[in-house]
Design a protein around this motif. Structure first.
Motif, PDB file in Angstrom:
ATOM      1  N   VAL A  27     -23.031 -31.293  27.900  1.00  0.00           N
ATOM      2  CA  VAL A  27     -24.201 -30.128  27.661  1.00  0.00           C
ATOM      3  C   VAL A  27     -24.593 -29.853  29.023  1.00  0.00           C
ATOM      4  O   VAL A  27     -25.574 -30.417  29.666  1.00  0.00           O
ATOM      5  CB  VAL A  27     -25.215 -30.851  26.861  1.00  0.00           C
ATOM      6  CG1 VAL A  27     -26.595 -29.950  26.638  1.00  0.00           C
ATOM      7  CG2 VAL A  27     -24.645 -31.221  25.290  1.00  0.00           C
ATOM      8  N   SER A  29     -26.265 -27.264  30.131  1.00  0.00           N
ATOM      9  CA  SER A  29     -27.271 -26.569  30.043  1.00  0.00           C
ATOM     10  C   SER A  29     -28.622 -27.352  30.090  1.00  0.00           C
ATOM     11  O   SER A  29     -29.745 -27.018  30.052  1.00  0.00           O
ATOM     12  CB  SER A  29     -27.757 -25.552  28.974  1.00  0.00           C
ATOM     13  OG  SER A  29     -27.422 -26.071  27.638  1.00  0.00           O
ATOM     14  N   ASP A  30     -28.439 -28.767  29.700  1.00  0.00           N
ATOM     15  CA  ASP A  30     -29.615 -29.488  29.618  1.00  0.00           C
ATOM     16  C   ASP A  30     -30.102 -29.936  31.115  1.00  0.00           C
ATOM     17  O   ASP A  30     -29.429 -30.103  32.068  1.00  0.00           O
ATOM     18  CB  ASP A  30     -29.079 -31.079  29.356  1.00  0.00           C
ATOM     19  CG  ASP A  30     -29.971 -32.100  28.815  1.00  0.00           C
ATOM     20  OD1 ASP A  30     -30.755 -32.529  29.631  1.00  0.00           O
ATOM     21  OD2 ASP A  30     -30.081 -32.337  27.746  1.00  0.00           O
ATOM     22  N   GLU A 295     -28.527 -32.666  17.259  1.00  0.00           N
ATOM     23  CA  GLU A 295     -29.000 -31.930  18.241  1.00  0.00           C
ATOM     24  C   GLU A 295     -27.939 -31.675  19.526  1.00  0.00           C
ATOM     25  O   GLU A 295     -28.038 -30.681  19.990  1.00  0.00           O
ATOM     26  CB  GLU A 295     -30.349 -32.498  18.864  1.00  0.00           C
ATOM     27  CG  GLU A 295     -31.687 -32.694  17.742  1.00  0.00           C
ATOM     28  CD  GLU A 295     -32.788 -33.172  18.588  1.00  0.00           C
ATOM     29  OE1 GLU A 295     -32.833 -33.602  19.832  1.00  0.00           O
ATOM     30  OE2 GLU A 295     -33.614 -33.526  17.675  1.00  0.00           O
ATOM     31  N   GLN A 299     -26.340 -28.283  20.739  1.00  0.00           N
ATOM     32  CA  GLN A 299     -26.186 -27.865  22.118  1.00  0.00           C
ATOM     33  C   GLN A 299     -24.886 -27.660  22.480  1.00  0.00           C
ATOM     34  O   GLN A 299     -24.407 -26.581  23.464  1.00  0.00           O
ATOM     35  CB  GLN A 299     -26.820 -28.878  23.175  1.00  0.00           C
ATOM     36  CG  GLN A 299     -28.234 -29.006  22.886  1.00  0.00           C
ATOM     37  CD  GLN A 299     -28.829 -29.832  23.712  1.00  0.00           C
ATOM     38  OE1 GLN A 299     -28.474 -31.155  23.732  1.00  0.00           O
ATOM     39  NE2 GLN A 299     -29.626 -29.636  24.804  1.00  0.00           N
ATOM     40  N   SER A 302     -23.114 -23.980  20.930  1.00  0.00           N
ATOM     41  CA  SER A 302     -23.951 -22.874  20.928  1.00  0.00           C
ATOM     42  C   SER A 302     -23.272 -21.664  20.380  1.00  0.00           C
ATOM     43  O   SER A 302     -22.292 -21.632  19.768  1.00  0.00           O
ATOM     44  CB  SER A 302     -24.284 -22.331  22.510  1.00  0.00           C
ATOM     45  OG  SER A 302     -23.160 -21.683  22.821  1.00  0.00           O
TER      46      SER A 302
END
Length: 454
Positions: A27, A29-30, A295, A299, A302
């Motif tokens: 992930v 983008s976290d 969740e 993520q 996407s």
């Protein structure tokens, strides 16, 4: 339900960590995700693994950036640093952690690779390991003089003879040369580089190897293929196999199959470790972990990634498809020129159509959108739950011969390994199935493997 033998001591669990780079597991983008190419990230990841007393860190190889529909695949833009350079640098900032790298046997040459791994083994004082892989991919092969033209049977033949040649090189340096010491007037025995010669359908090489025998005899050998040829190759040659079978029943079938092949190659059950890759989601309670896992999957998949994964199966440009709508009504393309370059498998049209129909059945039965379907059918986390649940599950699986341990793939890089080390490892230690200190000086010793004979 797990079943395991009661007529033997509990197996000790092997743990390792995979630095995944940017892919569909990560992930990126976290906000807590760090760089995937800066050296500090590699150092942090490796030192967390060593703090957790893991056997080794695993670094994958990427020889070309992946493309889809002629464009660089979104999750690959970070780049792919050289494996040997990173592992050699990590040898200086770790003391016990094994350093395992994937190096391709299709596009390299035995002398060079043997020399690089022997050097890494010396620099790390016996902590090097080689994951031997093949490549069918002509797209990647365009980067090399020798393209990816080999059919599967020849790829494994090349890998087999490549490894045979490398082992011959490592084993030529012997301690049987007597030299006069002029300073003291005495005679001493010193290691001597022996001559090598290897000639077959793939290689025609001879000379003298120029790196002395390494601290653990020779680097540990991993293999990651899952085909019949790959399983035989692992049973014949490897010290450990990096598998994708992280769930119980699937893992038990794979474990029994590969371990069952060892005797046919004159090897013992304990001569080969089965270490599946495994993802995990850890939370305070099992219920919180299940919610967190969903969740994370959203993520990881996407809307844009869902379309990319859809195109890989359908082999069509589906950039205008609505990820929140139903799956496409059009069937996968019969065109063998794959839209995805450098990552998709070479499925036949029949395979693609069969899998598309399975996806449609799941989508209809559960009322799922395209994105939700892909979340459902693509890789899920192997272990989900509280620290106690995950420790118990891993222990049960290993004792039930679904694995000898796991190569953990966190979804956050580089810090995502820390919660496992801080919360799960102590529970495995309390169960008496995981070390409280490194036992050996080399990776081979820490894995419980015999020193190779010459």
């Amino acid at each position: 339900m797990t079943t395991h033998r009661t007529d033997r001591p509990k197996k000790q669990i092997h743990l390792a960590a995979h630095f995944p780079g940017v892919n569909n597991t990560t992930v990126w983008s976290d906000p807590s995700s760090g760089s995937h190419i800066e050296f500090d990230s590699f150092v942090e990841f490796a030192q967390i693994a060593e703090r957790g007393l893991f056997d080794f860190m695993f670094l994958a190889e990427g020889l070309r950036l992946r493309e889809q529909a002629g464009k660089i695949y979104d999750l690959d833009v970070v780049g792919r640093p050289d494996t040997f350079t990173v592992l050699a640098a990590l040898a200086a900032v770790t003391d016990h952690l094994g350093l395992t790298g994937t190096i391709n046997s299709t596009f390299n040459e035995p002398y060079e690779v043997a020399r690089q791994f022997a050097t890494l083994d010396h620099l790390s004082e016996g902590r090097a390991a080689w994951n031997v892989v093949t490549s069918w991919d002509a797209f990647t092969g365009e980067n090399f003089r020798r393209g990816g033209y080999l059919p599967q049977s020849e790829r494994y033949e090349r890998a087999r003879t490549f490894l045979d040649a490398a082992i011959r090189l490592w084993d030529t340096w012997k301690g049987d040369e007597i030299l006069a010491d002029k300073a003291s007037g005495t005679f001493i025995s010193t290691p001597a580089p022996g001559a090598f010669e290897h000639r077959d359908s793939q290689f025609d090489i001879s000379g003298r190897f120029n790196v002395p025998r390494s601290p653990q005899g020779r680097p540990v050998i991993f293999q990651a293929g899952d085909s019949e040829e790959g399983r035989d190759f692992a049973a014949a040659k490897a010290d450990a196999i990096f598998s994708r079978h992280s769930h119980l029943e699937d893992g038990q079938r794979f474990y029994a199959d590969v371990k069952g092949r060892l005797e046919g190659f004159g090897r013992r059950h304990e001569d080969l470790l089965i270490l599946p890759a495994a993802t995990y989601v850890l939370a305070d309670t099992d219920a919180e972990a299940v919610e967190l896992a969903r969740e994370i999957r959203l993520q990881q998949v996407s809307p844009a990634t869902a379309i990319k994964l859809l195109e890989q199966l359908w082999n069509r440009d589906l950039s205008d498809h609505d990820p929140d709508g139903p799956l496409p009504t059009v069937d996968p393309s019969e065109n063998d020129d794959l839209i995805a370059k450098g990552r998709a498998s070479a499925r036949s049209h029949g395979d693609r159509l069969e899998q598309a129909e399975r996806w449609r059945e799941i989508s209809r039965a559960k009322g799922l959108s395209t994105r939700e379907t892909i979340v459902e059918v693509t890789g899920r986390q192997s272990f989900i739950g509280s620290a106690e649940t995950i420790a118990s599950t891993i222990d049960d699986y290993v004792q039930a011969d679904a694995a000898d341990g796991y190569i953990l793939v966190p979804h956050i890089t580089p810090g995502g390994l820390a919660p496992f080390v801080d919360h799960v490892v102590p529970l495995l230690q309390e169960r008496g199935v995981f070390r409280t200190a490194y036992e050996g000086a080399t990776l081979r010793e820490n894995l419980g493997l015999r020193e190779p004979t010459r």
